[in-house]
Design an enzyme around this catalytic site. Sequence first.
Site, short mmCIF file in Angstrom:
data_model
loop_
_atom_site.label_atom_id
_atom_site.label_comp_id
_atom_site.label_asym_id
_atom_site.label_seq_id
_atom_site.Cartn_x
_atom_site.Cartn_y
_atom_site.Cartn_z
N GLY A 14 0.75 -1.21 0.23
CA GLY A 14 -0.01 -0.15 0.10
C GLY A 14 0.81 1.25 -0.19
N GLY A 17 2.48 1.30 3.75
CA GLY A 17 3.37 0.04 3.89
C GLY A 17 4.55 0.12 2.87
N LEU A 42 -5.34 -11.32 5.50
CA LEU A 42 -5.48 -10.76 7.25
C LEU A 42 -6.80 -10.91 7.75
CD1 LEU A 42 -2.91 -7.81 6.49
CD2 LEU A 42 -2.58 -10.11 7.66
N GLY A 107 -3.71 4.67 12.69
CA GLY A 107 -4.88 5.06 12.56
C GLY A 107 -5.40 6.06 11.60
N SER A 108 -6.15 7.20 11.76
CA SER A 108 -6.15 8.41 10.99
C SER A 108 -6.72 9.52 11.62
CB SER A 108 -7.06 7.83 9.80
OG SER A 108 -7.76 9.00 9.20
N CYS A 110 -9.39 11.35 11.07
CA CYS A 110 -10.64 11.22 11.30
C CYS A 110 -11.20 10.62 12.54
CB CYS A 110 -11.11 10.51 9.97
SG CYS A 110 -11.03 8.49 10.06
N TYR A 137 -15.50 3.84 9.61
CA TYR A 137 -13.89 3.61 9.45
C TYR A 137 -13.43 4.10 11.01
CZ TYR A 137 -9.25 4.64 7.63
OH TYR A 137 -7.83 5.08 7.40
N THR A 165 -2.15 12.29 9.53
CA THR A 165 -3.09 13.15 8.86
C THR A 165 -3.04 12.56 7.47
OG1 THR A 165 -3.42 15.48 8.15
CG2 THR A 165 -1.08 14.75 7.86
N HIS A 180 -8.43 9.12 -2.44
CA HIS A 180 -8.39 10.59 -1.76
C HIS A 180 -8.16 11.63 -2.71
CE1 HIS A 180 -7.12 7.66 1.78
NE2 HIS A 180 -8.10 8.50 2.14
N1 LIG Z 1 -3.78 7.35 2.66
C1 LIG Z 1 -4.14 8.28 3.59
O1 LIG Z 1 -4.60 9.33 3.15
C2 LIG Z 1 -4.08 7.64 5.12
C3 LIG Z 1 -3.70 6.53 5.27
N2 LIG Z 1 -3.99 6.26 6.86
C4 LIG Z 1 -3.68 4.87 7.28
O2 LIG Z 1 -2.35 4.34 6.93
C5 LIG Z 1 -2.66 2.83 6.83
C6 LIG Z 1 -2.13 2.18 5.46
O3 LIG Z 1 -2.96 3.02 4.42
P1 LIG Z 1 -2.72 3.40 2.84
O4 LIG Z 1 -1.37 2.54 2.55
O5 LIG Z 1 -3.00 4.57 2.51
O6 LIG Z 1 -3.74 2.30 2.23
P2 LIG Z 1 -3.56 1.35 0.86
O7 LIG Z 1 -4.86 0.91 0.57
O8 LIG Z 1 -2.71 1.93 0.00
O9 LIG Z 1 -2.94 0.00 1.53
C7 LIG Z 1 -3.58 -1.01 2.27
C8 LIG Z 1 -2.69 -2.26 2.06
O10 LIG Z 1 -3.52 -3.18 3.21
C9 LIG Z 1 -3.50 -4.29 2.23
N3 LIG Z 1 -4.71 -5.15 2.81
C10 LIG Z 1 -6.00 -4.53 3.02
N4 LIG Z 1 -6.69 -5.65 3.44
C11 LIG Z 1 -6.11 -6.75 3.41
C12 LIG Z 1 -6.21 -8.17 3.73
N5 LIG Z 1 -7.57 -8.51 4.04
N6 LIG Z 1 -5.13 -8.87 3.60
C13 LIG Z 1 -4.01 -8.62 3.39
N7 LIG Z 1 -3.87 -7.37 2.94
C14 LIG Z 1 -4.66 -6.50 3.14
C15 LIG Z 1 -3.81 -3.97 1.14
O11 LIG Z 1 -3.45 -4.99 0.12
P3 LIG Z 1 -3.58 -5.11 -1.45
O12 LIG Z 1 -2.54 -4.29 -1.85
O13 LIG Z 1 -3.82 -6.24 -1.87
O14 LIG Z 1 -5.09 -4.25 -1.43
C16 LIG Z 1 -2.84 -2.71 0.80
O15 LIG Z 1 -1.51 -3.49 0.70
C17 LIG Z 1 -4.09 2.43 7.13
O16 LIG Z 1 -4.10 2.12 8.50
C18 LIG Z 1 -5.02 3.83 6.99
O17 LIG Z 1 -6.00 4.03 7.76
C19 LIG Z 1 -4.06 7.24 7.70
C20 LIG Z 1 -4.33 8.45 7.41
C21 LIG Z 1 -4.18 8.76 5.99
C1 LIG Z 2 -7.57 10.31 4.99
C2 LIG Z 2 -9.07 10.45 5.63
O1 LIG Z 2 -9.82 10.59 4.12
C3 LIG Z 2 -10.93 10.53 3.87
O2 LIG Z 2 -11.42 11.94 4.59
P1 LIG Z 2 -11.42 12.88 3.69
O3 LIG Z 2 -9.86 13.80 4.05
O4 LIG Z 2 -12.79 14.07 3.68
O5 LIG Z 2 -11.17 12.43 2.13
P2 LIG Z 2 -10.80 12.83 0.73
O6 LIG Z 2 -9.43 12.85 0.76
O7 LIG Z 2 -11.57 11.98 -0.30
O8 LIG Z 2 -11.42 14.45 0.62
C4 LIG Z 2 -10.96 15.78 1.15
C5 LIG Z 2 -11.49 16.70 0.43
O9 LIG Z 2 -11.46 16.91 -0.94
C6 LIG Z 2 -12.56 17.00 -1.65
N1 LIG Z 2 -12.36 16.51 -3.04
C7 LIG Z 2 -12.29 17.29 -3.88
N2 LIG Z 2 -12.21 16.82 -5.15
C8 LIG Z 2 -11.88 15.34 -4.97
C9 LIG Z 2 -11.84 14.35 -5.69
O10 LIG Z 2 -11.62 14.29 -6.90
N3 LIG Z 2 -11.74 13.12 -4.95
C10 LIG Z 2 -11.86 13.19 -3.53
N4 LIG Z 2 -11.60 11.78 -2.93
N5 LIG Z 2 -11.93 14.19 -2.70
C11 LIG Z 2 -12.09 15.37 -3.48
C12 LIG Z 2 -13.60 16.22 -0.95
O11 LIG Z 2 -14.80 16.70 -1.19
C13 LIG Z 2 -13.27 16.59 0.60
O12 LIG Z 2 -13.72 18.06 1.00
C14 LIG Z 2 -11.50 9.36 4.75
O13 LIG Z 2 -11.46 8.13 4.27
C15 LIG Z 2 -11.07 9.46 6.24
O14 LIG Z 2 -11.38 8.21 6.74
C16 LIG Z 2 -9.67 9.64 6.26
O15 LIG Z 2 -9.10 9.17 7.03
#
Ligand SMILES: NC(=O)C1=CN([C@@H]2O[C@H](COP(=O)(O)OP(=O)(O)OC[C@H]3O[C@@H](n4cnc5c(N)ncnc54)[C@H](OP(=O)(O)O)[C@@H]3O)[C@@H](O)[C@H]2O)C=CC1
Ligand SMILES: C[C@H]1O[C@H](OP(=O)(O)OP(=O)(O)OC[C@H]2O[C@@H](n3cnc4c(=O)[nH]c(N)nc43)[C@H](O)[C@@H]2O)[C@@H](O)[C@@H](O)C1=O
Length: 322
Positions: A14, A17, A42, A107-108, A110, A137, A165, A180
């Site tokens: 991910g 990761g 998982l 976590g996050s 949110c 979530y 964040t 996102h």
């Molecule tokens: N992205 C963001 O903006 C933010 C992320 N976070 C947190 O960071 C962490 C990672 O997020 P992020 O890297 O963005 O997410 P991604 O979706 O990019 O990665 C998540 C990973 O988890 C794996 N996974 C999910 N379900 C399973 C399962 N059942 N079995 C095995 N592997 C699984 C996915 O595998 P596969 O590749 O096969 O799908 C993927 O590799 C999360 O806890 C998220 O809450 C926190 C704040 C913001």
């Molecule tokens: C990391 C965080 O991510 C999520 O919360 P979020 O911050 O609201 O997520 P977002 O990135 O999708 O949007 C941020 C803002 O941006 C605006 N926006 C504009 N244009 C696009 C657009 O094209 N796509 C998306 N996705 N958003 C858009 C959108 O309308 C919003 O106002 C949750 O998963 C939460 O659980 C969490 O942890």
Amino acid sequence: MTPESRIYIAGHRGLVGSAIHRELRRLGYANILTRTRDELDLLNTNAVNDFFATERPEYVFLAAAKVGGILANNTYPADFIHDNLILQTNIIEASRINNVSRLLFLGSSCIYPKLAPQPMPESSLLTGPLEPTNRPYALAKIAGIEMCWSYNRQHKTKYLAAMPTNLYGPGDNYDLANSHVLPALIRKTAEAVEKNSPTVTVWGTGTPRRELLYSDDLAQACVFLMNLDDTRYNSLLNETDPPLINIGTGEDVTIRELAETVAEVIGFKGDLVFDATKPDGTPRKLMDVTRLHNLGWHHTTSLEQGIRKTWDLIHDTLATKA
Ligand SMILES: NC(=O)C1=CN([C@@H]2O[C@H](COP(=O)(O)OP(=O)(O)OC[C@H]3O[C@@H](n4cnc5c(N)ncnc54)[C@H](OP(=O)(O)O)[C@@H]3O)[C@@H](O)[C@H]2O)C=CC1
Ligand SMILES: C[C@H]1O[C@H](OP(=O)(O)OP(=O)(O)OC[C@H]2O[C@@H](n3cnc4c(=O)[nH]c(N)nc43)[C@H](O)[C@@H]2O)[C@@H](O)[C@@H](O)C1=O
């Protein structure tokens, strides 16, 4: 962690990761354990227990989760609460059974109330109602924090919950419906330039504010926390407060400003159009990063630098998807 420590990264493919994986390899760690979803689901408790019993990780980065942007969270609430509760429970319990030394649960932001004071300190947890678009979530993540805290009290484990964040970087999800905001804006803007389109559509009103951290900076923060000396690490794990630490930059921008920066980096000269039928979500979620700064960690990549780096790294792949 020593260079020989057995380190498991859950979710190593991910956004987060993969960045932790790069950082650990850069630092020379020799025993990094990874499994793809096909190799280890998982959600399967027995399979997770077998993996831990066989591989005996000493340190765990829990970066696997069901993750998505505002629309994905709103459309698949059952998946978001179900998958996250189960997979994090499986890993935390298997870590306890197999005496993992330290675990970092991601976590996050949110998890904090929709109208938390800004910037949001760790003490805002459970002080008010959550943002409805990601409540399932967020509640799963809050359960994960509570689980780390409870295990620390009852089982004397050393589990820390890090709340990043909003994140971005290479290896992000660029699917327009589920991603996102930043990857979505990069892709939409790139496609507008490619097709010579006069507009880019931005969801919502453009007024919500978001704080964004580059994934490599986050990975450095995660490794920094995992490697804290016992005194500083244990100071984050007292019995009276949740074992919680925010990770961010302490700076935020409006969604309009974010879209303008992406346009500048990619060279889009047209207009931004705001689609108010799409949800705005939380009006603002700026992290209070005092606790992290006091430990000695600061981010190094500015938002514009991070967007440029991301764009440089992904634009060829994105072009093949357009
Ligand atoms: N992205 C963001 O903006 C933010 C992320 N976070 C947190 O960071 C962490 C990672 O997020 P992020 O890297 O963005 O997410 P991604 O979706 O990019 O990665 C998540 C990973 O988890 C794996 N996974 C999910 N379900 C399973 C399962 N059942 N079995 C095995 N592997 C699984 C996915 O595998 P596969 O590749 O096969 O799908 C993927 O590799 C999360 O806890 C998220 O809450 C926190 C704040 C913001
Ligand atoms: C990391 C965080 O991510 C999520 O919360 P979020 O911050 O609201 O997520 P977002 O990135 O999708 O949007 C941020 C803002 O941006 C605006 N926006 C504009 N244009 C696009 C657009 O094209 N796509 C998306 N996705 N958003 C858009 C959108 O309308 C919003 O106002 C949750 O998963 C939460 O659980 C969490 O942890």
